[in-house]
Design a protein around this motif. Sequence first.
Motif, PDB file in Angstrom:
ATOM      1  N   VAL A   1       0.828  -1.207   0.000  1.00 20.83           N
ATOM      2  CA  VAL A   1       0.000   0.000   0.000  1.00 20.83           C
ATOM      3  C   VAL A   1       0.865   1.260   0.000  1.00 20.83           C
ATOM      4  N   LEU A   2       1.921   1.270   0.813  1.00 19.33           N
ATOM      5  CA  LEU A   2       2.754   2.464   0.944  1.00 19.33           C
ATOM      6  C   LEU A   2       3.553   2.770  -0.322  1.00 19.33           C
ATOM      7  N   PHE A   3       4.027   1.739  -1.004  1.00 13.60           N
ATOM      8  CA  PHE A   3       4.950   1.968  -2.110  1.00 13.60           C
ATOM      9  C   PHE A   3       4.320   1.807  -3.486  1.00 13.60           C
ATOM     10  N   THR A   4       3.075   1.369  -3.572  1.00  9.80           N
ATOM     11  CA  THR A   4       2.414   1.275  -4.874  1.00  9.80           C
ATOM     12  C   THR A   4       1.124   2.092  -4.918  1.00  9.80           C
ATOM     13  N   VAL A   5       0.208   1.828  -3.990  1.00  7.98           N
ATOM     14  CA  VAL A   5      -1.081   2.520  -4.032  1.00  7.98           C
ATOM     15  C   VAL A   5      -0.948   3.972  -3.587  1.00  7.98           C
ATOM     16  N   MET A   6      -0.212   4.218  -2.497  1.00  9.02           N
ATOM     17  CA  MET A   6      -0.101   5.574  -1.960  1.00  9.02           C
ATOM     18  C   MET A   6       0.444   6.584  -2.971  1.00  9.02           C
TER      19      MET A   6
END
Length: 840
Positions: free
Chosen positions: A339-344
Motif C-alpha cells: 500500500v505504501l509503495f504502490t497505491v499511496m
Amino acid sequence: MGHVAQLVFEVAGLLALVALLPRAAQALRLPAPVLLAALGIALALAASLWDPRADGAPDPLLDFVRGFRELPVTAELFLWVFLPLLLFETAIALDARALLEELGPVLVLAVLAVVVCTLLAGLAVHLVSGYGLAVCLLVAAIVATTDPSAVVAIFREVGAPQRLSLLVEGESLLNDAAAIALFTLFLGAVLGPGGFAVSSATAEFLAAFAAGGALGGVLGRLAGLFLGRLDRGGPAEVTISVALAYLSYAVSHAYLGASGVVATVAAGLVFGAAARSRLTEEEWRGLRAIWSQVGFWASSLVFVLAAAVVPRNLAEVGAREVVALAALLAGAFLARALVLFTVMPMVTRASGRSPLDRAYRLVILWGGLRGAVTLALALAVAETQGVAPEVQRFVSALATGFVLFTLLVQGPTLRPLIHALGLDRLGPVERLLHARVLELARSELRDRLSIAAIRHGLELGRIEAIAEALPPAAPAAEAGSIEAGGRDQLVAALATVTSREIELYVAELAEETVSRASGTTLVRRAGELLDALRLQGVHGYRHVARRQDEPDTATRAAAWVHVQLGVARPLARRLGGRLEVLLARRRVLEDLLGFARSRIRRLFGERVASVVEEVLEERLEGTERQLDALRLQFPEHYELAAGRYLARLALQLEARDYERLLAERLLSPELFRRLQTDLERRRRLLERTPALDLGLDPDRLIARIPLLAALPPERRAELRRALRPRLALPGERIVRRGERGDAVYFIASGAVEVDLDGEKVRLGTGEVFGEMALLLHQPRRADVVAMGYCRLLVLRREAFRRFLRRHPELLENLRRIARERLHRRAEAAYETGPKTGLAR
C-alpha cells in the motif's frame, strides 16, 4: 482493604509508576509504549511468580502486587472506558480542515491498508496453520490496527514535515474503526456455521462507517454550540466534551449498530473545529491541556493493563503458533509495504499533493506498532462464548506475539532506522542556515558590545573574548561547500522567510487581530509551504503556493452543495472566511517583503534576497488578484472585512492602554475587570466571521440581464419561479465539451471564457450561453470556464422548453443569438482555412 479502596490504591500506584516512564524513555531513547508494556509484563510476572511475604516486604507493596493480579482486565474495560477517551483526545488535536485536504491518502492508509493487511496476512496464516480461513482472517483483522505515538513523537523530534504526523495520526484514528468492523464481521463468521457473503459484509461495513460518521458529526456540532456560552472553555464545557466522547461511542455502537469508533472520531473532529473558531487561544490551550492530561492517563494505563495479559496468553505457545506468527508478520509487512509503495503514490498524484519521501515511507512501514487495541480484541475473542477453546488460545497467542514483536523489535530499532536513513541529521540547507545565523549573530554581538563598552568606558579588548563564547561557525571545508550551493542558499533563505511568516500569523492570533479559524488555516498553510520547500525545494514551494490560491477542498464541497442542492449558506461562509484569510495574508506578505530586504539581504546577500523578493511578490500578486475578484463582486462585504480588522486592532490597543493604566495605578482593579469584561464581549462579536452575502436575489439578477428584463412583469414573475441563481467560482468549469446540455445560463455579473476548438471568446454581464445545445439538440461543443466570481441564472432544460412554448418571442431572441454565433463561427473558420489561392 475494601474492593473500591483497593481499586483506587491500584490506580494511584500505577499512575505514580507511569509518571516516571516518560523521563526514563527519553534517557533510554526508547518509545514510551515499549516501557509501558514492559512495566505491565513485569507487574504481571511479579504477581504470578513472586510472594512478597517471603521477602518480608511491607504490606503496601504486598497489597499493590496482589491487587494488580485481581484487577478486572477485560475487553469491555478497554473498549468502553479507555478507547473513547483515546480516540477523542487525538481527534480534537487534529485540524479537521487539514485532515480533509489529506483525506485520500489517510483513507488509503486507514481503510485500504487494513483490508489488504487482513486479506494477505489472513491468507498467509491459513496456508501454514491449518485453521479455517475465517479464524485466520479474524487474527489478521485484530493485528491490523496501529499505534502512532512512537513514530509521531520521533517525527516531531527530527523535524519531519507536519504532513507526515497528520497522515500517521489520521490513519490511527480511522484504522481502529476499520479493524474493529472487520473483527466483528469475521467473529460472526467464526461463530456462525453459515459464514458470510462478501457483498453483504461490504455493505454492512460501509453502512457502519457512514452511520457512525453522520451521528458523530451531528453530536459534535450540537456540543460545539455550547462552546463560549457556558464558561469559555472552563469546567462545564470540558465536561460536555467528556460526555460527547462517551455518548457518541455508546449511542452509535449500542443503539444504531454503527461504528462507535467512527462516531467518536467524527464528534472529536467537529468539536475541535468548533473550539478553534469559538474559543480564544488561551481558552483553547486550556481545553487541550486538560485533554492531553486525560489522554496521557488513559494511554498509559491501557498499555500497562493490556500488557498484563501477555504472560497468560503465551503460556501454551508451541511450534505451530511460532510458524503461524512468522507468516502473520510476513503477510502484514508485505501488505503495508504494498500500500505504501504502490497505491499511496498513485493516490497522492491523483489528489495533486506532494509525494511522500521514500525514507519517510520506510519509517511509517517499520513504525506501525501494535498495542492495547490489538490485545483488547484478542481478549474479546477469549471472552466470547461459542468460540472453541483452541481457537481462543491460537488467536490470543498470535495477537500477543505480534504485539511483542512490534514493541520489542520494531520499537527499539525505530530510532536507529531513522539514523541510518539520515533523517535525524541536518541537511545542507539547515547547515547553511546555521552557519549564516551564527555569522550574523557574531557580527551584531560585536557591534552591540562595542557600543556598550564605549558608553560605559570599558576596554574594547574584552569584546572578542566574549564573542568567542558563541558556538563555533561551520568548518572551513563545510562552509566552502555551502557557499558553492546557490540552490541551497535560496532554499535556506525561503525557509527563514516562511518560518517568519508562521511567527507573524501566530502573533496575529495572539493579538486577536484575526479569527481563530482563519489564523489556524494560515499557520497550517505556511507549514505546508515549509514542508514542500524541504522536500521539493523552490519548485515545490511555488507549486504549493499556487495550489493554495485555488479553492480548498471544503470550499469545493460547499460549491458542489450549492450547485446540486441549491443551498448557498455553506459556500457563503467559506467565502467569508476566505476573504479574511486573504486580507491577513496580504498584510503578512507585505511585512515579509520588508524582512527580505533587510534581514535576508544581510544573511544571504543581494542575489539570493532578490530572488526571495521575486517569489514573495508572486504570492502577493496572486493574493491581490483574488482580493480584487472578491472586491469586484462583493464590495460591501470587502469593506466590512477590512473594518473588522481595524476593529480588532482597536480592541487590542484599547486593552494595552487599560493594562498600562492599571500598572500606573490610574485604574482600580475593579474598574479594570469591568473594562476587560466589556472588551471580551466585543471580541466575541468579532470572532465569528459573518457569512458573505452572495447577492443571488433572482429579481435583482433578472434586472441585470436585458434579454430577461425586457419581458413583461407577469412573464418575468413566471420565469423567476423557474430560474435558479448560482455563484460560479474563479476557474470553475461550468460547461464541459461533449456532455449533454441540461440547462441554459444567463450571466448576471462577471465573465466567462468559452473555448470552442481552441478559439476563445469572452462573454460578460447580460449575455447567455448553453442555449445552442438545447436549441439544436446536440451535445455541448465548448468548454465554459468562469474567469472570476460569476453570478448566474440557470434555467433547466424542461423549464426552458416549457417557457419557450408559451412565450415564442424569447425563443426567437435566443434563436437570433444562436444564428449570429453560428455565422461568426463560420466566418472565423473560413478566415483561418487552408490557403488554396481562391478569393476569400
